[in-house]
Design a protein around this motif. Sequence first.
Motif: not given
Length: 185
Positions: A76-85
Amino acid sequence: MSGYDGTHRAGYSMSTKTTRVVVGVSPTLTGLAAIRVAVDEARLHGAELIAVRAWAFKSGWRDGATRVWRQEIARQAEHTLTAAFSAAMGGPPDDLPVQMIVCEGLPEKVLVAQADRADDLLVIGAPESGWHLNRTVVVRYCARRARCRLLVVPPPELARVGRTGSLARSLRREADGFARANVHR
């Protein structure tokens, strides 16, 4: 820099050479603004951009079943990182070196550990609920412990207007009023 933009720059000096810009990534409005500011700073200084999303597993359990939960939180943290960018800029910039890091730990400690060089610039977003330097643990910890310069990005105007629920209700009332006014024309 022309004029004050509301950004708090602890120890900021235009003459300091920056080789890395470390940004704490959050999907909030302020977090997205911090990403944009960090990218601008990296471009300005010709520096590498290091985007960091920290996560913490706060549980007293230490058995084998928690491994699955930790893996899911990391995903989920990886997804949040890419989604934020994606939300901030349409994706990571391709005109400068970018490192994306997902790390377990308290955000303030992870950020200070990542921005461990004197010539780094650490960029974080200020809290959205009332901007004040000492109002958040992350800002306070980074201001006290970071070995590099710190740039704190204030919340954008939209984040300061009110909570999401109250904004949605206000927008709905305005839209209903607009619709009623146009029905009678």
